[in-house]
Design a protein around this motif. Structure first.
Motif, PDB file in Angstrom:
ATOM      1  N   ALA A 163      46.871  52.918  46.092  1.00 19.63           N
ATOM      2  CA  ALA A 163      45.286  52.746  46.297  1.00 19.63           C
ATOM      3  C   ALA A 163      45.078  52.097  45.014  1.00 19.63           C
ATOM      4  O   ALA A 163      44.375  51.128  45.070  1.00 19.63           O
ATOM      5  CB  ALA A 163      44.579  54.412  46.136  1.00 19.63           C
ATOM      6  N   LYS A 164      45.850  51.583  44.143  1.00 18.62           N
ATOM      7  CA  LYS A 164      45.764  50.802  42.982  1.00 18.62           C
ATOM      8  C   LYS A 164      46.232  49.643  43.084  1.00 18.62           C
ATOM      9  O   LYS A 164      46.496  48.339  43.021  1.00 18.62           O
ATOM     10  CB  LYS A 164      46.829  51.452  41.325  1.00 18.62           C
ATOM     11  N   LEU A 165      47.386  49.342  44.576  1.00 15.65           N
ATOM     12  CA  LEU A 165      48.006  48.422  44.258  1.00 15.65           C
ATOM     13  C   LEU A 165      47.110  46.930  45.088  1.00 15.65           C
ATOM     14  O   LEU A 165      47.796  45.467  44.564  1.00 15.65           O
ATOM     15  CB  LEU A 165      49.406  48.391  45.658  1.00 15.65           C
ATOM     16  N   HIS A 166      45.881  47.445  45.292  1.00 16.58           N
ATOM     17  CA  HIS A 166      45.640  45.604  45.856  1.00 16.58           C
ATOM     18  C   HIS A 166      43.882  45.730  45.866  1.00 16.58           C
ATOM     19  O   HIS A 166      42.792  46.138  45.957  1.00 16.58           O
ATOM     20  CB  HIS A 166      45.635  45.850  46.982  1.00 16.58           C
ATOM     21  N   LEU A 167      43.080  46.569  44.467  1.00 15.68           N
ATOM     22  CA  LEU A 167      41.595  46.519  43.606  1.00 15.68           C
ATOM     23  C   LEU A 167      41.126  45.229  43.975  1.00 15.68           C
ATOM     24  O   LEU A 167      40.448  45.680  44.332  1.00 15.68           O
ATOM     25  CB  LEU A 167      42.436  46.984  42.762  1.00 15.68           C
ATOM     26  N   ASP A 168      41.616  44.240  43.650  1.00 14.91           N
ATOM     27  CA  ASP A 168      41.239  42.650  43.710  1.00 14.91           C
ATOM     28  C   ASP A 168      41.452  41.998  44.694  1.00 14.91           C
ATOM     29  O   ASP A 168      40.762  41.052  44.890  1.00 14.91           O
ATOM     30  CB  ASP A 168      42.165  41.828  42.076  1.00 14.91           C
ATOM     31  N   SER A 169      41.707  42.449  45.825  1.00 13.87           N
ATOM     32  CA  SER A 169      41.368  41.838  46.918  1.00 13.87           C
ATOM     33  C   SER A 169      40.013  41.865  47.473  1.00 13.87           C
ATOM     34  O   SER A 169      39.276  42.475  47.536  1.00 13.87           O
ATOM     35  CB  SER A 169      42.650  42.394  48.173  1.00 13.87           C
ATOM     36  N   GLU A 170      39.893  40.583  47.936  1.00 10.58           N
ATOM     37  CA  GLU A 170      38.050  40.490  48.354  1.00 10.58           C
ATOM     38  C   GLU A 170      38.258  40.782  50.032  1.00 10.58           C
ATOM     39  O   GLU A 170      39.347  40.980  50.910  1.00 10.58           O
ATOM     40  CB  GLU A 170      37.618  38.887  48.923  1.00 10.58           C
TER      41      GLU A 170
END
Length: 563
Positions: free
Chosen positions: A540-547
């Motif tokens: 769940a923490k891998l792509h926190l910043d993806s739009e």
């Protein structure tokens, strides 16, 4: 002192979709009409909204547009451009809170039939005749006073104007049924303003105190008609409340009986009456024949006596046949109703489905659907239950199958358009590629032989794929890429019916992407990422910043079965 009769005011919730049925009944062109005297339909008076169904639908559409525009403007004033764009793309929304019954109210206002009865001194030219049906199915003729009807009309119209100002979209006085009564359609509007949504026009029945509290509405009706000899109905709701508070048994709640139930009960009584009359007539006739024979033909020969006995036996058989006929008609009606109810439920639940006809020997009919029971005994029991209503059930199943086929074809067309757009988009950076002519043919709708390259963005996962490598590739997709690949896989599965091996690989890719979304807490349907909902907190923490893309509804494949 004259007797006071109860005035009756009832409300029924309904959605805008029911307006057509209400308008059809107002014009007497459909719906249950067996309680209506069609020759008296010209008496009915439409006081407000002769074309109310079309006008109310147009009013609701205008409210939806104003509410959307107001909310977008309010968000732009607050510099929330992204939210304003999402709200504009979301389209028109219903201007009411979701409820089980619907935002509109149909009102019926009437009085006890005896209130309208003409007295002995009512002038003959002021007597209004209506017809009704008695408890045993007999026709009842009513003589009503025209003066009382006019007074009831005058006060009833003022009642709606006074207590529902601006909410009455249709008002009609029906005089072709047994008792005069008003039909009204109420659309209660209210206005709410907020910084985020601006000025919103809403349909909110509870903003009117009489629609918020039906006991208060009964009080208002009783007070309004008190000076013409009408009174409020029994306070049954209040009595039940007081009984609960005093911990004593409640009186039985009076249940409103629908016209359909009354018709069925009346039919049962008619069948029972026919059966009884047939028995009585047959027995009386048989007794008369026997008595007359014994009195007038006692001296006849044994041959004539045997002939009389044979005639009497035939008459008795006819009497028993009449009795059985009445019982059979009742049983047939009940069996047809049960069969229709069971069949419609089975068709809706995919237990039964339409079977197209092949020829005269194999006409169209019903077949067992995807949700049918596996046991032979259960299938035979279901087939026997729906057999009496087979013809109407086949028509219903045919219509549902046709609708599903059109929906499926529309999904395929949409998927093909999306696939062609992705193919062209994948080659746009270099328009000088030698396959530019092929891309133009794809855009123009040319037939193609599908392969993995026909679906840019779709993920075909073969059956022998390495699980570790598949998981590694899945972890490398950011949230936006995962959603776009899932959408491309859906299109590929829809379009690859003639390529079963390719379709299975794309469908396997779709399922892998859905598992990956659950691992990281990504909602496939809405496009929202919620790490707290993840089944694998580390991923769940891998792509926190993806739009993420805007919220959308994902097309499901509930009707397709992958071969």
């Amino acid at each position: 002192m004259s007797r006071e009769h109860p005035v009756v005011l009832r409300f029924q919730s309904l959605f805008p979709a029911a307006l057509g049925r209400m308008a059809m009944h107002a014009r007497r062109t459909g719906g249950p009409l067996d309680h209506v005297e069609r020759d008296f339909a010209a008496r009915n008076r439409t006081l407000v909204g002769p074309d109310f169904a079309r006008e109310v639908r147009a009013e609701i559409r205008a409210m939806k547009r104003r509410n959307r525009d107001e909310e977008v403007e309010a968000l732009l004033r607050q510099k929330r451009k992204a939210q304003a764009k999402r709200r504009r793309e979301a389209g028109l929304q219903d201007p009411w809170k979701a409820s089980e019954g619907g935002p509109l109210r149909e009102a019926i206002l009437t009085a006890n039939k005896e209130f309208f009865h003409a007295t002995h001194d009512t002038p003959g030219d002021d007597v209004v005749v209506t017809y009704g049906v008695g408890k045993n199915g007999e026709t009842v003729r009513n003589r009503l006073c025209g003066k009382k009807i006019r007074e009831f009309e005058k006060r009833g119209r003022r009642f709606f104007e006074e207590h529902f100002p601006g909410a009455v979209r249709h008002l009609r006085l029906d005089l072709d049924e047994q008792t005069p009564h008003f039909h009204a359609l109420l659309l209660q509007r209210t206005e709410k303003t907020s910084a985020r949504r601006g000025k919103q026009d809403l349909i909110q029945p509870s903003s009117n105190p009489l629609l918020a509290n039906y006991e208060r509405a009964q009080d208002a009706a009783g007070a309004w008609f008190a000076d013409v000899g009408l009174a409020r109905g029994a306070r049954s709701a209040k009595a039940r409340r007081e009984a609960r508070e005093a911990d004593i048994p409640e009186s039985a709640r009076r249940r409103h009986v629908s016209p359909r139930e009354r018709r069925e009960a009346r039919l049962a009584r008619q069948l029972a009456a026919e059966k009884t009359v047939a028995h009585q007539q047959a027995e009386a006739f048989l007794e008369w024949v026997m008595a007359n024979s014994a009195r007038e033909f006692a001296e006849l020969t044994e041959r004539r006596a045997a002939e009389r006995e044979r005639q009497a036996e035939n008459l008795f058989k006819e009497a028993r046949a009449l009795s059985r006929s009445a019982a059979d008609r009742h049983a047939t009606t009940e069996a047809l109703g049960r069969a229709f109810e069971v069949g419609v439920s089975a068709i809706e639940g995919k237990v039964l489905a339409h079977r197209p006809g092949k020829n005269e020997r194999e006409p169209e009919g019903l077949k067992f659907g995807a949700a049918a029971p596996r046991e032979k005994a259960s299938r035979e029991e279901l087939a026997a239950a729906v057999r009496p209503a087979m013809a109407p059930l086949v028509r219903i199943a045919r219509q549902i199958a046709s609708l599903e086929a059109r929906e499926q074809e529309a999904d395929r067309a949409l998927a093909e358009a999306a696939r062609r757009a992705r193919v062209i988009a994948a080659h746009l950076p270099d328009p000088s590629l030698p396959e530019a002519a092929r891309l133009l043919a794809v855009a123009a709708g040319a037939e193609v032989d599908y392969s993995e390259e026909s679906f840019p963005g779709a993920w075909a996962v073969p059956a022998d794929a390495d699980p570790a490598e598949t998981q590694k590739a899945l972890d490398g997709f950011d949230n936006r890429t995962l959603l776009e690949r899932h959408s491309a896989c859906l299109d590929a599965v829809l379009l690859c019916e003639e390529h079963p091996d390719l379709r299975v690989d794309f469908d396997r890719g779709r399922r892998v992407l859905e598992v990956g979304a659950k691992q990281r807490g990504l909602d496939i349907d809405t496009g929202q990422h919620d790490p707290s909902a993840a089944i694998d907190p580390e991923r769940a923490k891998l792509h926190l910043d993806s739009e993420l893309r805007p919220q959308r509804k994902t097309r499901r494949l509930s009707r397709q079965r992958v071969r």
